[in-house]
Design a protein around this motif. Sequence first.
Motif, PDB file in Angstrom:
ATOM      1  N   ALA A   6      -4.388   2.864  -1.950  1.00  0.00           N
ATOM      2  CA  ALA A   6      -3.656   3.969  -2.578  1.00  0.00           C
ATOM      3  C   ALA A   6      -4.385   5.293  -2.426  1.00  0.00           C
ATOM      4  O   ALA A   6      -3.768   6.333  -2.165  1.00  0.00           O
ATOM      5  CB  ALA A   6      -3.415   3.659  -4.055  1.00  0.00           C
ATOM      6  N   ARG A   7      -5.705   5.277  -2.583  1.00  0.00           N
ATOM      7  CA  ARG A   7      -6.473   6.522  -2.495  1.00  0.00           C
ATOM      8  C   ARG A   7      -6.301   7.160  -1.123  1.00  0.00           C
ATOM      9  O   ARG A   7      -6.058   8.368  -1.002  1.00  0.00           O
ATOM     10  CB  ARG A   7      -7.952   6.226  -2.760  1.00  0.00           C
ATOM     11  CG  ARG A   7      -8.862   7.456  -2.656  1.00  0.00           C
ATOM     12  CD  ARG A   7     -10.322   7.054  -2.712  1.00  0.00           C
ATOM     13  NE  ARG A   7     -10.668   6.125  -1.656  1.00  0.00           N
ATOM     14  CZ  ARG A   7     -10.904   6.481  -0.397  1.00  0.00           C
ATOM     15  NH1 ARG A   7     -10.810   7.754  -0.024  1.00  0.00           N
ATOM     16  NH2 ARG A   7     -11.226   5.570   0.511  1.00  0.00           N
ATOM     17  N   TRP A  39      -0.167   0.985  -6.181  1.00  0.00           N
ATOM     18  CA  TRP A  39      -1.162   0.088  -6.780  1.00  0.00           C
ATOM     19  C   TRP A  39      -2.543   0.478  -6.272  1.00  0.00           C
ATOM     20  O   TRP A  39      -2.737   0.658  -5.072  1.00  0.00           O
ATOM     21  CB  TRP A  39      -0.805  -1.340  -6.363  1.00  0.00           C
ATOM     22  CG  TRP A  39      -1.719  -2.458  -6.713  1.00  0.00           C
ATOM     23  CD1 TRP A  39      -2.529  -3.147  -5.859  1.00  0.00           C
ATOM     24  CD2 TRP A  39      -1.873  -3.085  -7.991  1.00  0.00           C
ATOM     25  NE1 TRP A  39      -3.192  -4.152  -6.530  1.00  0.00           N
ATOM     26  CE2 TRP A  39      -2.806  -4.134  -7.839  1.00  0.00           C
ATOM     27  CE3 TRP A  39      -1.322  -2.839  -9.256  1.00  0.00           C
ATOM     28  CZ2 TRP A  39      -3.188  -4.948  -8.902  1.00  0.00           C
ATOM     29  CZ3 TRP A  39      -1.706  -3.654 -10.313  1.00  0.00           C
ATOM     30  CH2 TRP A  39      -2.634  -4.689 -10.135  1.00  0.00           C
ATOM     31  N   ARG A  40      -3.512   0.635  -7.177  1.00  0.00           N
ATOM     32  CA  ARG A  40      -4.810   1.185  -6.789  1.00  0.00           C
ATOM     33  C   ARG A  40      -5.809   0.134  -6.318  1.00  0.00           C
ATOM     34  O   ARG A  40      -6.843   0.486  -5.745  1.00  0.00           O
ATOM     35  CB  ARG A  40      -5.419   1.962  -7.972  1.00  0.00           C
ATOM     36  CG  ARG A  40      -4.638   3.219  -8.344  1.00  0.00           C
ATOM     37  CD  ARG A  40      -5.351   4.000  -9.436  1.00  0.00           C
ATOM     38  NE  ARG A  40      -6.665   4.416  -8.981  1.00  0.00           N
ATOM     39  CZ  ARG A  40      -7.776   4.365  -9.725  1.00  0.00           C
ATOM     40  NH1 ARG A  40      -7.730   3.883 -10.956  1.00  0.00           N
ATOM     41  NH2 ARG A  40      -8.918   4.786  -9.249  1.00  0.00           N
ATOM     42  N   SER A  63       7.283   4.458  -2.830  1.00  0.00           N
ATOM     43  CA  SER A  63       6.769   3.604  -3.898  1.00  0.00           C
ATOM     44  C   SER A  63       6.269   2.267  -3.357  1.00  0.00           C
ATOM     45  O   SER A  63       7.049   1.445  -2.863  1.00  0.00           O
ATOM     46  CB  SER A  63       7.869   3.359  -4.944  1.00  0.00           C
ATOM     47  OG  SER A  63       7.400   2.557  -5.997  1.00  0.00           O
ATOM     48  N   GLU A  64       4.969   2.073  -3.438  1.00  0.00           N
ATOM     49  CA  GLU A  64       4.318   0.792  -3.176  1.00  0.00           C
ATOM     50  C   GLU A  64       4.486   0.258  -1.748  1.00  0.00           C
ATOM     51  O   GLU A  64       4.646  -0.943  -1.552  1.00  0.00           O
ATOM     52  CB  GLU A  64       4.836  -0.268  -4.171  1.00  0.00           C
ATOM     53  CG  GLU A  64       4.623   0.073  -5.632  1.00  0.00           C
ATOM     54  CD  GLU A  64       3.197  -0.124  -6.110  1.00  0.00           C
ATOM     55  OE1 GLU A  64       2.287  -0.274  -5.249  1.00  0.00           O
ATOM     56  OE2 GLU A  64       2.962  -0.123  -7.332  1.00  0.00           O
ATOM     57  N   TRP A  65       4.441   1.156  -0.750  1.00  0.00           N
ATOM     58  CA  TRP A  65       4.489   0.639   0.626  1.00  0.00           C
ATOM     59  C   TRP A  65       3.627   1.415   1.613  1.00  0.00           C
ATOM     60  O   TRP A  65       3.405   0.946   2.724  1.00  0.00           O
ATOM     61  CB  TRP A  65       5.928   0.599   1.150  1.00  0.00           C
ATOM     62  CG  TRP A  65       6.644   1.901   1.179  1.00  0.00           C
ATOM     63  CD1 TRP A  65       7.506   2.380   0.238  1.00  0.00           C
ATOM     64  CD2 TRP A  65       6.583   2.910   2.198  1.00  0.00           C
ATOM     65  NE1 TRP A  65       7.981   3.616   0.600  1.00  0.00           N
ATOM     66  CE2 TRP A  65       7.441   3.965   1.801  1.00  0.00           C
ATOM     67  CE3 TRP A  65       5.898   3.039   3.416  1.00  0.00           C
ATOM     68  CZ2 TRP A  65       7.617   5.121   2.562  1.00  0.00           C
ATOM     69  CZ3 TRP A  65       6.081   4.186   4.166  1.00  0.00           C
ATOM     70  CH2 TRP A  65       6.926   5.199   3.747  1.00  0.00           C
ATOM     71  N   ALA A  66       3.118   2.574   1.250  1.00  0.00           N
ATOM     72  CA  ALA A  66       2.359   3.376   2.217  1.00  0.00           C
ATOM     73  C   ALA A  66       1.149   2.626   2.762  1.00  0.00           C
ATOM     74  O   ALA A  66       0.800   2.769   3.942  1.00  0.00           O
ATOM     75  CB  ALA A  66       1.915   4.688   1.578  1.00  0.00           C
ATOM     76  N   ASP A  92      -4.564   0.736 -12.800  1.00  0.00           N
ATOM     77  CA  ASP A  92      -3.818  -0.060 -11.839  1.00  0.00           C
ATOM     78  C   ASP A  92      -3.007   0.734 -10.820  1.00  0.00           C
ATOM     79  O   ASP A  92      -2.749   0.241  -9.729  1.00  0.00           O
ATOM     80  CB  ASP A  92      -2.877  -1.013 -12.577  1.00  0.00           C
ATOM     81  CG  ASP A  92      -3.637  -2.039 -13.394  1.00  0.00           C
ATOM     82  OD1 ASP A  92      -4.679  -2.517 -12.913  1.00  0.00           O
ATOM     83  OD2 ASP A  92      -3.200  -2.355 -14.513  1.00  0.00           O
ATOM     84  N   PHE A  93      -2.544   1.928 -11.161  1.00  0.00           N
ATOM     85  CA  PHE A  93      -1.715   2.665 -10.210  1.00  0.00           C
ATOM     86  C   PHE A  93      -1.893   4.162 -10.358  1.00  0.00           C
ATOM     87  O   PHE A  93      -2.386   4.662 -11.378  1.00  0.00           O
ATOM     88  CB  PHE A  93      -0.232   2.283 -10.346  1.00  0.00           C
ATOM     89  CG  PHE A  93       0.439   2.781 -11.593  1.00  0.00           C
ATOM     90  CD1 PHE A  93       1.098   4.002 -11.618  1.00  0.00           C
ATOM     91  CD2 PHE A  93       0.426   2.020 -12.757  1.00  0.00           C
ATOM     92  CE1 PHE A  93       1.731   4.459 -12.765  1.00  0.00           C
ATOM     93  CE2 PHE A  93       1.050   2.470 -13.907  1.00  0.00           C
ATOM     94  CZ  PHE A  93       1.698   3.691 -13.918  1.00  0.00           C
TER      95      PHE A  93
END
Length: 199
Positions: free
Chosen positions: A156-157, A145-146, A112-115, A179-180
């Motif tokens: 994100a993509r 988050w996008r 969640s939210e770190w890659a 947004d995500f």
Amino acid sequence: MSLPADYFDELFANSDDPWAFQTRWYEQRKRDLTLAALPRQRYARVFEPGCANGELSLRLAQRCDALLCMDMSARAVELAGQRLQAFAGAQVLQGCLPGDWPEGRFDLIVISEWAYYLTPELFTQVVERLDASLTAQGSVLACHWRHPIDGCPMDARQAHALLDEHLPMQRTLRHEETDFVLEMWSKQPGGIDLDEQVR
């Protein structure tokens, strides 16, 4: 190159909640959607790398028997540990993937939210280790988050495309907003267990 550990140490030096997980409605709603997306009411063992101050960890701990959290920031580990004190099955370690990979297998791994803080090469190494760390019914849930983030090697993509490319599992959920994006991949892509009892 991935963002260095002192980047996150500096964030936590200035605030115990640098992303306003506790106060932003966006964060609260996203957590609710993340937990609602899980098809099982309860999991035996969950791994949450990049746990930050433990806001999502607290909710995950209520849904599993054992929770292993990890973060590269010592302050984040301290905060998450304080938050999870009431849960005997919860453990918080300091470390960074892919180097500090934990032992054992998990029913659920939450990314969640770190890659996007990792380079594509490093995150691919993470993704390639996920399958071997899951039980036969294991799943990977990812939420990011996008919008572009200054200084991050990916968005994100790109991160979710790497998950989809390298995970030898079926994608069982995709939820995308402005947004995500929230997705899940599962080894045993069954539906909701209608006979599962409420605890």
